[in-house]
Write a protein that holds these residues in place. Sequence first.
Motif, short mmCIF file in Angstrom:
data_model
loop_
_atom_site.label_atom_id
_atom_site.label_comp_id
_atom_site.label_asym_id
_atom_site.label_seq_id
_atom_site.Cartn_x
_atom_site.Cartn_y
_atom_site.Cartn_z
N LEU A 53 119.12 -8.57 194.19
CA LEU A 53 118.95 -7.35 194.97
C LEU A 53 117.66 -6.63 194.59
O LEU A 53 116.89 -6.20 195.46
CB LEU A 53 120.14 -6.42 194.77
CG LEU A 53 120.08 -5.08 195.49
CD1 LEU A 53 120.05 -5.29 197.00
CD2 LEU A 53 121.25 -4.21 195.10
N LEU A 54 117.39 -6.51 193.30
CA LEU A 54 116.17 -5.82 192.86
C LEU A 54 114.91 -6.56 193.28
O LEU A 54 113.92 -5.94 193.68
CB LEU A 54 116.18 -5.64 191.34
CG LEU A 54 117.19 -4.61 190.84
CD1 LEU A 54 117.30 -4.68 189.32
CD2 LEU A 54 116.81 -3.22 191.28
N ASP A 55 114.93 -7.88 193.24
CA ASP A 55 113.77 -8.65 193.68
C ASP A 55 113.48 -8.39 195.15
O ASP A 55 112.33 -8.26 195.56
CB ASP A 55 113.97 -10.15 193.44
CG ASP A 55 113.88 -10.53 191.97
OD1 ASP A 55 113.37 -9.70 191.18
OD2 ASP A 55 114.32 -11.63 191.62
N ALA A 56 114.54 -8.31 195.96
CA ALA A 56 114.36 -8.07 197.40
C ALA A 56 113.87 -6.66 197.67
O ALA A 56 112.93 -6.46 198.45
CB ALA A 56 115.67 -8.32 198.14
N THR A 57 114.46 -5.66 197.03
CA THR A 57 114.07 -4.27 197.31
C THR A 57 112.74 -3.92 196.67
O THR A 57 111.97 -3.14 197.24
CB THR A 57 115.15 -3.28 196.84
OG1 THR A 57 115.40 -3.47 195.45
CG2 THR A 57 116.44 -3.46 197.63
N ASN A 58 112.43 -4.50 195.53
CA ASN A 58 111.15 -4.20 194.87
C ASN A 58 109.97 -4.67 195.71
O ASN A 58 108.89 -4.07 195.68
CB ASN A 58 111.09 -4.82 193.48
CG ASN A 58 111.97 -4.10 192.49
OD1 ASN A 58 112.43 -3.00 192.74
ND2 ASN A 58 112.21 -4.73 191.36
N LYS A 59 110.16 -5.74 196.46
CA LYS A 59 109.09 -6.26 197.29
C LYS A 59 108.69 -5.24 198.37
O LYS A 59 107.53 -5.14 198.74
CB LYS A 59 109.54 -7.56 197.95
CG LYS A 59 108.49 -8.22 198.81
CD LYS A 59 108.89 -9.62 199.24
CE LYS A 59 110.15 -9.62 200.06
NZ LYS A 59 110.45 -10.94 200.63
N GLU B 291 106.16 0.81 194.49
CA GLU B 291 105.89 2.01 193.68
C GLU B 291 107.11 2.38 192.85
O GLU B 291 107.00 2.75 191.68
CB GLU B 291 105.49 3.21 194.55
CG GLU B 291 104.16 3.07 195.23
CD GLU B 291 104.27 2.49 196.62
OE1 GLU B 291 103.28 2.55 197.35
OE2 GLU B 291 105.33 1.96 196.99
N ASN B 292 108.29 2.28 193.46
CA ASN B 292 109.52 2.55 192.70
C ASN B 292 109.74 1.52 191.61
O ASN B 292 110.18 1.84 190.52
CB ASN B 292 110.72 2.58 193.64
CG ASN B 292 110.72 3.78 194.54
OD1 ASN B 292 110.11 4.81 194.24
ND2 ASN B 292 111.39 3.66 195.67
N ALA B 293 109.44 0.27 191.92
CA ALA B 293 109.60 -0.79 190.92
C ALA B 293 108.67 -0.55 189.73
O ALA B 293 109.09 -0.66 188.58
CB ALA B 293 109.31 -2.15 191.55
N ALA B 294 107.43 -0.19 190.02
CA ALA B 294 106.47 0.06 188.93
C ALA B 294 106.87 1.27 188.11
O ALA B 294 106.75 1.27 186.88
CB ALA B 294 105.06 0.25 189.50
N SER B 295 107.39 2.32 188.78
CA SER B 295 107.75 3.53 188.04
C SER B 295 108.97 3.34 187.16
O SER B 295 109.18 4.09 186.22
CB SER B 295 107.97 4.70 189.00
OG SER B 295 109.16 4.51 189.74
#
Length: 87
Positions: A49-55, A59-63
């Motif tokens: 799930l995180l791999d899909a949404t981070n793509k 910006e949220n993934a980096a933060s």
Amino acid sequence: MNLSAPSVTFRHFARHFPSAAIFLGSIFSAHAADTPAWIDQSNAHAKVLLDATNKFSPENAASTGFPGFDDKVTDLLPKINERYRLA
């Protein structure tokens, strides 16, 4: 005048409370080694799930500390909703 709360790091904690830091460190390292299978399985599901949404929201993934997203920006190209659902 600095009104922000003081930042307490593990290094600061370890310097002032060395025996407690050693105790906590041993608990966390022992816990990491004895991860139950259901937690590993849950982490694997969360990673999908995180791999899909981070793509789509780097910006949220980096933060939140995910590596490799600092140079990316949010995807706002056409048909974003369809591509998001397919991911």
